[in-house]
Design a protein around this motif. Structure first.
Motif, PDB file in Angstrom:
ATOM      1  N   LEU A 224       0.852  -1.188   0.000  1.00  0.00           N
ATOM      2  CA  LEU A 224       0.000   0.000   0.000  1.00  0.00           C
ATOM      3  C   LEU A 224       0.885   1.233   0.000  1.00  0.00           C
ATOM      4  CD1 LEU A 224      -2.790   1.452   0.462  1.00  0.00           C
ATOM      5  CD2 LEU A 224      -2.339   1.195   2.911  1.00  0.00           C
ATOM      6  N   ALA A 225       0.632   2.127  -0.943  1.00  0.00           N
ATOM      7  CA  ALA A 225       1.421   3.355  -1.007  1.00  0.00           C
ATOM      8  C   ALA A 225       0.522   4.501  -1.441  1.00  0.00           C
ATOM      9  CB  ALA A 225       2.573   3.184  -1.995  1.00  0.00           C
ATOM     10  N   ALA A 226       0.967   5.702  -1.127  1.00  0.00           N
ATOM     11  CA  ALA A 226       0.209   6.880  -1.548  1.00  0.00           C
ATOM     12  C   ALA A 226       0.663   7.276  -2.934  1.00  0.00           C
ATOM     13  CB  ALA A 226       0.444   8.016  -0.570  1.00  0.00           C
ATOM     14  N   THR A 227      -0.265   7.539  -3.812  1.00  0.00           N
ATOM     15  CA  THR A 227       0.110   7.978  -5.159  1.00  0.00           C
ATOM     16  C   THR A 227       0.599   9.411  -5.075  1.00  0.00           C
ATOM     17  OG1 THR A 227      -2.077   8.815  -5.645  1.00  0.00           O
ATOM     18  CG2 THR A 227      -1.656   6.503  -6.176  1.00  0.00           C
ATOM     19  N   ILE A 228       1.071   9.886  -6.178  1.00  0.00           N
ATOM     20  CA  ILE A 228       1.611  11.247  -6.222  1.00  0.00           C
ATOM     21  C   ILE A 228       0.539  12.270  -5.869  1.00  0.00           C
ATOM     22  CG2 ILE A 228       1.155  11.567  -8.685  1.00  0.00           C
ATOM     23  CD1 ILE A 228       4.322  12.660  -6.820  1.00  0.00           C
ATOM     24  N   SER A 229      -0.766  11.877  -6.138  1.00  0.00           N
ATOM     25  CA  SER A 229      -1.856  12.803  -5.810  1.00  0.00           C
ATOM     26  C   SER A 229      -2.336  12.641  -4.373  1.00  0.00           C
ATOM     27  CB  SER A 229      -3.033  12.555  -6.769  1.00  0.00           C
ATOM     28  OG  SER A 229      -3.481  11.220  -6.622  1.00  0.00           O
ATOM     29  N   GLY A 230      -1.760  11.676  -3.667  1.00  0.00           N
ATOM     30  CA  GLY A 230      -2.122  11.497  -2.261  1.00  0.00           C
ATOM     31  C   GLY A 230      -3.125  10.390  -2.024  1.00  0.00           C
ATOM     32  N   ALA A 231      -3.711   9.835  -3.079  1.00  0.00           N
ATOM     33  CA  ALA A 231      -4.689   8.764  -2.916  1.00  0.00           C
ATOM     34  C   ALA A 231      -3.974   7.442  -2.648  1.00  0.00           C
ATOM     35  CB  ALA A 231      -5.526   8.644  -4.183  1.00  0.00           C
ATOM     36  N   VAL A 255      11.767  -3.846   0.364  1.00  0.00           N
ATOM     37  CA  VAL A 255      10.990  -4.513  -0.684  1.00  0.00           C
ATOM     38  C   VAL A 255      11.593  -4.084  -2.021  1.00  0.00           C
ATOM     39  CG1 VAL A 255       8.764  -4.725  -1.843  1.00  0.00           C
ATOM     40  CG2 VAL A 255       8.850  -4.550   0.649  1.00  0.00           C
ATOM     41  N   GLY A 256      12.025  -5.055  -2.806  1.00  0.00           N
ATOM     42  CA  GLY A 256      12.592  -4.757  -4.118  1.00  0.00           C
ATOM     43  C   GLY A 256      11.621  -5.193  -5.204  1.00  0.00           C
ATOM     44  N   MET A 257      11.510  -4.369  -6.240  1.00  0.00           N
ATOM     45  CA  MET A 257      10.548  -4.682  -7.292  1.00  0.00           C
ATOM     46  C   MET A 257      11.006  -4.069  -8.616  1.00  0.00           C
ATOM     47  SD  MET A 257       7.821  -2.071  -5.599  1.00  0.00           S
ATOM     48  CE  MET A 257       6.436  -2.467  -6.617  1.00  0.00           C
ATOM     49  N   HIS A 258      10.304  -4.412  -9.664  1.00  0.00           N
ATOM     50  CA  HIS A 258      10.630  -3.836 -10.972  1.00  0.00           C
ATOM     51  C   HIS A 258      10.221  -2.366 -10.984  1.00  0.00           C
ATOM     52  CE1 HIS A 258      11.790  -7.587 -12.926  1.00  0.00           C
ATOM     53  NE2 HIS A 258      10.777  -8.164 -12.287  1.00  0.00           N
ATOM     54  N   LEU A 259      11.009  -1.583 -11.701  1.00  0.00           N
ATOM     55  CA  LEU A 259      10.743  -0.147 -11.752  1.00  0.00           C
ATOM     56  C   LEU A 259       9.342   0.149 -12.296  1.00  0.00           C
ATOM     57  CD1 LEU A 259      11.756   2.801 -11.541  1.00  0.00           C
ATOM     58  CD2 LEU A 259      12.590   2.583 -13.883  1.00  0.00           C
ATOM     59  N   ARG A 260       8.970  -0.578 -13.358  1.00  0.00           N
ATOM     60  CA  ARG A 260       7.667  -0.289 -13.970  1.00  0.00           C
ATOM     61  C   ARG A 260       6.527  -0.504 -12.977  1.00  0.00           C
ATOM     62  NH1 ARG A 260       9.041   3.021 -17.501  1.00  0.00           N
ATOM     63  NH2 ARG A 260      10.332   2.231 -19.190  1.00  0.00           N
ATOM     64  N   GLN A 261       6.614  -1.575 -12.203  1.00  0.00           N
ATOM     65  CA  GLN A 261       5.584  -1.874 -11.213  1.00  0.00           C
ATOM     66  C   GLN A 261       5.517  -0.768 -10.158  1.00  0.00           C
ATOM     67  OE1 GLN A 261       3.397  -4.554 -11.109  1.00  0.00           O
ATOM     68  NE2 GLN A 261       2.506  -3.524  -9.346  1.00  0.00           N
ATOM     69  N   ALA A 262       6.700  -0.336  -9.720  1.00  0.00           N
ATOM     70  CA  ALA A 262       6.757   0.725  -8.708  1.00  0.00           C
ATOM     71  C   ALA A 262       6.142   2.006  -9.254  1.00  0.00           C
ATOM     72  CB  ALA A 262       8.202   0.961  -8.295  1.00  0.00           C
ATOM     73  N   GLN A 263       6.443   2.301 -10.514  1.00  0.00           N
ATOM     74  CA  GLN A 263       5.900   3.517 -11.115  1.00  0.00           C
ATOM     75  C   GLN A 263       4.388   3.431 -11.274  1.00  0.00           C
ATOM     76  OE1 GLN A 263       8.487   3.545 -14.570  1.00  0.00           O
ATOM     77  NE2 GLN A 263       9.665   5.277 -13.743  1.00  0.00           N
ATOM     78  N   ARG A 264       3.897   2.234 -11.647  1.00  0.00           N
ATOM     79  CA  ARG A 264       2.439   2.068 -11.773  1.00  0.00           C
ATOM     80  C   ARG A 264       1.758   2.321 -10.439  1.00  0.00           C
ATOM     81  NH1 ARG A 264       3.176  -1.922 -15.687  1.00  0.00           N
ATOM     82  NH2 ARG A 264       3.376  -3.570 -14.149  1.00  0.00           N
ATOM     83  N   LEU A 265       2.412   1.859  -9.370  1.00  0.00           N
ATOM     84  CA  LEU A 265       1.824   2.010  -8.043  1.00  0.00           C
ATOM     85  C   LEU A 265       1.758   3.482  -7.627  1.00  0.00           C
ATOM     86  CD1 LEU A 265       0.811   0.652  -5.403  1.00  0.00           C
ATOM     87  CD2 LEU A 265       3.187   0.496  -4.671  1.00  0.00           C
ATOM     88  N   LEU A 266       2.819   4.209  -7.943  1.00  0.00           N
ATOM     89  CA  LEU A 266       2.880   5.597  -7.476  1.00  0.00           C
ATOM     90  C   LEU A 266       2.238   6.598  -8.439  1.00  0.00           C
ATOM     91  CD1 LEU A 266       4.725   4.621  -5.223  1.00  0.00           C
ATOM     92  CD2 LEU A 266       6.172   6.603  -5.643  1.00  0.00           C
ATOM     93  N   TYR A 267       2.404   6.325  -9.716  1.00  0.00           N
ATOM     94  CA  TYR A 267       1.959   7.334 -10.672  1.00  0.00           C
ATOM     95  C   TYR A 267       0.742   6.898 -11.486  1.00  0.00           C
ATOM     96  CZ  TYR A 267       6.473   9.220  -9.393  1.00  0.00           C
ATOM     97  OH  TYR A 267       7.512   9.701  -8.678  1.00  0.00           O
ATOM     98  N   GLY A 268       0.315   5.653 -11.349  1.00  0.00           N
ATOM     99  CA  GLY A 268      -0.854   5.168 -12.079  1.00  0.00           C
ATOM    100  C   GLY A 268      -0.671   5.362 -13.568  1.00  0.00           C
TER     101      GLY A 268
END
Lengths: 466, 234
Positions: A224-231, A255-268
């Motif tokens: 669970l993480a907050a997106t760039i917009s705070g959601a 926690v290590g993960m692929h960059l693309r996955q991390a970006q999807r989580l944070l930036y949608g």
């Protein structure tokens, strides 16, 4: 027969005493060199670890280093590929670069909701091919094989976690983490404080059901993480492995993960960003030149971007602190050994002055000046020092070779896997020459006082000496 | 004109708060190319007088002038240089440098004076030949007999062609036959190398060989005899 020849012959007069003094100096030199070589190896080992993991230099938002730990995603680098391309194709930087790769680090909450366990984590999104390339950096010739990142070739939703995270989230069994007992102390402690009936209820609630890890099913982690917009946003990750990170504090949150996955989580669906652009150079000594060029680019081509460049020493203060600690220990040991050598040589030279008092009187009677007597004894000290230093260097080189081929291993601080015990003496010109010169100077210093005493002897008193 | 002039020289040693007068108002003149002996019982002041003449020690009072140079005003370095070039020493215990062979022992003062290698080698060879030690040139002192060591010491004392050679009891540690040969050698060297010798001895045979002699007692010269004199009681 000049002063040096005379000094050498005088040293050979009492071979046993001269040999004992040389032996003391040699042992002192060997101790300094072997410890220095060992420290050098630790420092190079740490540097190699940092450079393989985080490169030599990183381009970051200028405030990320100071404030980013609170909210990393807020200090992202937009259009980072443009920056990477600029750096990669820069005529000054390009020849120095081995890897340029983006990373995204952020905080979140990792959960294994099947067992109701969660904890805060620090996640890192990386490009695995680049990370694998970085692992091949070996400027100091360590004999280890480059590690392949565990996430290499895995699906986009794969992740690895620290063993501490696996323990807390009760993922030990599916991830086959050794030495991972089930938590039970909490219930017992609370039992002593709570009323009996409440304790029974709590104990009943707390009885863990077999975790998903209890069977052989794949481990999963909800991040669970907050997106760039705070959601809030959640990613379900397949944990393929728990890896020790060497340092417990890091191991408990990683926690290590692929960059693309991390970006999807944070930036949608928005434009992805990264928190750092990592630059690995061919050689550490290129850092000043590369830094200067990057600063030049930041002031010109990238002047609209709020970026700053940091080297690995700045990003990892522990590295500098460790060097400082070892330098202090090395200095202390060197001073200690220097003191022992000083008193040993001084004792030898004092004995020589006493034994040769009549001879000193004779030399003075013949016409040798006081300065000549002083020069003679200082020359003997210098010869002792030089011979002791040379012997120390030779023996240290031999011992270092023996140690380096002995197959001994050790695990440096902050690392997980043991590495070969290696003492870097051969090729460490500065260490070798510095130690040899220091030993020789100490020997000269040791001889100075007895030489002065010899020179100040009254001729008549010296000739009368029995 | 005298080579050496000792004028009203006194020397007192302080040993554990006790003052010991080694020399009192000593006057002596030594003439060039003479073989002068200082004689007297043990403790009469012979060695002290030789040390003062050789510039190894300083008198409390009085003046010593060697070859027109008052030694009292010279600095320590200047006195070292003066000794090197103008005075040779022969010691009772030979005092050769044990790590140097006979050749190198004779050569050592010449190295200190900066004599060129060729001239140095010739001088050393001549001296060793004169004292009969050419075959032993490469021998260390420890490989030589007492007489041979003293011959090396005599050659060393003459290496820089000094005007004056001082010898303190040069035969005291030698048997009488060797001692006689050493005295004969010194006499020969004094004539051949045209220098002056002053040495201390209480051997009557040595006194008989002297051109001039001075007898000391309790730090005073009580008698001086010169080759041309019948003897002067002081």
């Amino acid at each position: 027969m000049n002063t040096w020849s005379l000094a050498l012959r005088n040293l050979l007069r009492n071979r046993r005493r001269s040999f004992a003094t040389l032996l003391a100096m040699m042992i002192g030199g060997v101790c300094i060199l072997l410890f220095g070589g060992y420290v050098q190896n630790i420092i190079f080992g740490m540097q190699t670890g940092y450079v393989r993991g985080g490169g030599h230099l990183q381009l970051q938002h200028r405030d990320y280093f100071l404030y980013g730990s609170g909210d990393p995603a807020a200090y992202g680098i937009a259009d980072y590929q443009q920056v990477i391309d600029l750096v990669k194709h820069d005529p000054v930087l390009a020849p120095m670069l081995t890897v340029v790769t983006p990373t995204l680090q952020f905080g979140g909450i990792g959960g294994n909701f099947e067992v109701g366990a969660s904890r805060t984590v620090m996640a890192s999104g990386e490009v695995m091919e680049d990370q694998n390339a970085m692992q091949t950096w070996n400027d100091y010739g360590f004999p280890d094989k480059p590690e392949v990142m565990s996430l290499t070739g895995t699906s986009a939703d794969s992740a690895i976690i620290g063993t501490g995270v696996a323990r807390v989230l009760q993922l030990c069994a599916p991830l086959k983490v050794a030495d991972c007992p089930a938590p039970q102390a909490k219930a017992q402690t609370e039992g002593a404080l709570l009323p009996h009936d409440v304790s029974l209820l709590a104990a009943g609630d707390a009885t863990p059901e077999p975790a998903s890890g209890g069977n052989s099913a794949a481990a999963e982690l909800e991040l669970l993480a907050a997106t760039i917009s705070g959601a809030p946003n959640v990613a379900r990750l397949k944990v393929i492995k728990a890896e020790s990170q060497g340092v417990k504090e890091f191991d408990d949150v990683y926690v290590g993960m692929h960059l693309r996955q991390a970006q999807r989580l944070l930036y949608g669906a928005g434009a992805p960003e990264v928190t750092s652009i990592v630059l690995q150079l061919h050689h550490t000594r290129q850092i000043p030149l590369a830094t200067a060029r990057l600063k030049e680019l930041l002031a010109t081509s990238l002047r609209d971007r709020p970026l700053a460049v940091y080297d690995f020493r700045t990003l990892n203060p522990y590295y500098g602190q460790t060097i400082g600690l070892f330098n202090a220990i090395f200095g202390f040991i060197s001073i200690l050994i220097g003191g022992i050598v000083l008193f040993t040589v001084s004792n030898t030279m004092n004995a020589a002055v006493v034994e040769r008092t009549v001879e000193i009187g004779t030399l003075r009677a013949i016409g040798l000046r006081r300065a000549g007597v002083r020069t003679l004894f200082v020359s003997e000290g210098l010869l002792l020092g030089a011979l002791g230093a040379i012997a120390g260097v030779v023996v240290a080189l031999i011992l270092a070779t023996v140690i380096n081929h002995s197959g001994l291993t050790w695990t440096p601080p902050g690392r997980v896997n043991p590495i070969g015990l290696h003492v870097r003496v051969w090729g460490e010109t500065q260490l070798l020459i510095g130690t040899a010169i220091a030993l020789t100077l100490v020997a000269v210093l040791s001889a100075w006082w007895p030489a002065r005493r010899a020179a100040r002897l009254e001729v008549v008193e010296a000739l009368r000496h029995v | 004109m005298q080579l050496l002039s000792v004028k009203d020289v006194s020397k007192t040693y302080h040993l554990d708060r006790v003052e010991v007068s080694a020399l009192s108002d000593v006057n002596l003149e030594v003439y060039p190319l003479r073989f002068t002996v200082l004689s007297g019982a043990s403790g009469s002041g012979k060695t002290t007088l030789l040390n003062l003449i050789g510039g190894l020690d300083r008198p409390d009072r009085g003046e010593i002038i060697l070859n027109g140079m008052p030694l009292g005003g010279l600095s320590d370095d200047a006195r070292s240089d003066f000794r090197l070039r103008h005075i040779g020493f022969v010691f009772q215990n030979f005092n050769l440098l044990p790590v140097l062979n006979a050749y190198e022992n004779v050569e050592y003062p010449l190295r200190l004076t900066g004599t060129r290698p060729a001239a140095r080698a010739k001088r050393v060879r001549d001296l060793l030949e004169a004292v009969g030690l050419t075959p032993h040139a490469r021998h260390l002192p420890g490989q030589l007999s007492g007489g041979q060591r003293q011959r090396v010491a005599i050659a060393r004392a003459l290496a820089t062609a000094p005007q004056l050679v001082l010898a303190d009891e040069p035969t005291a540690n030698l048997d009488s036959q060797t001692g006689d040969s050493i005295i004969a050698l010194m006499r020969h060297m004094q004539r051949e190398f045209k220098t002056s010798f002053v040495f201390s001895s209480h051997d009557p045979k040595v006194l008989a060989e002297a051109d001039d002699s001075a007898i000391l007692r309790d730090g005073r010269i009580i008698s001086i005899t010169r080759q041309t004199d019948a003897g002067v009681a002081l």
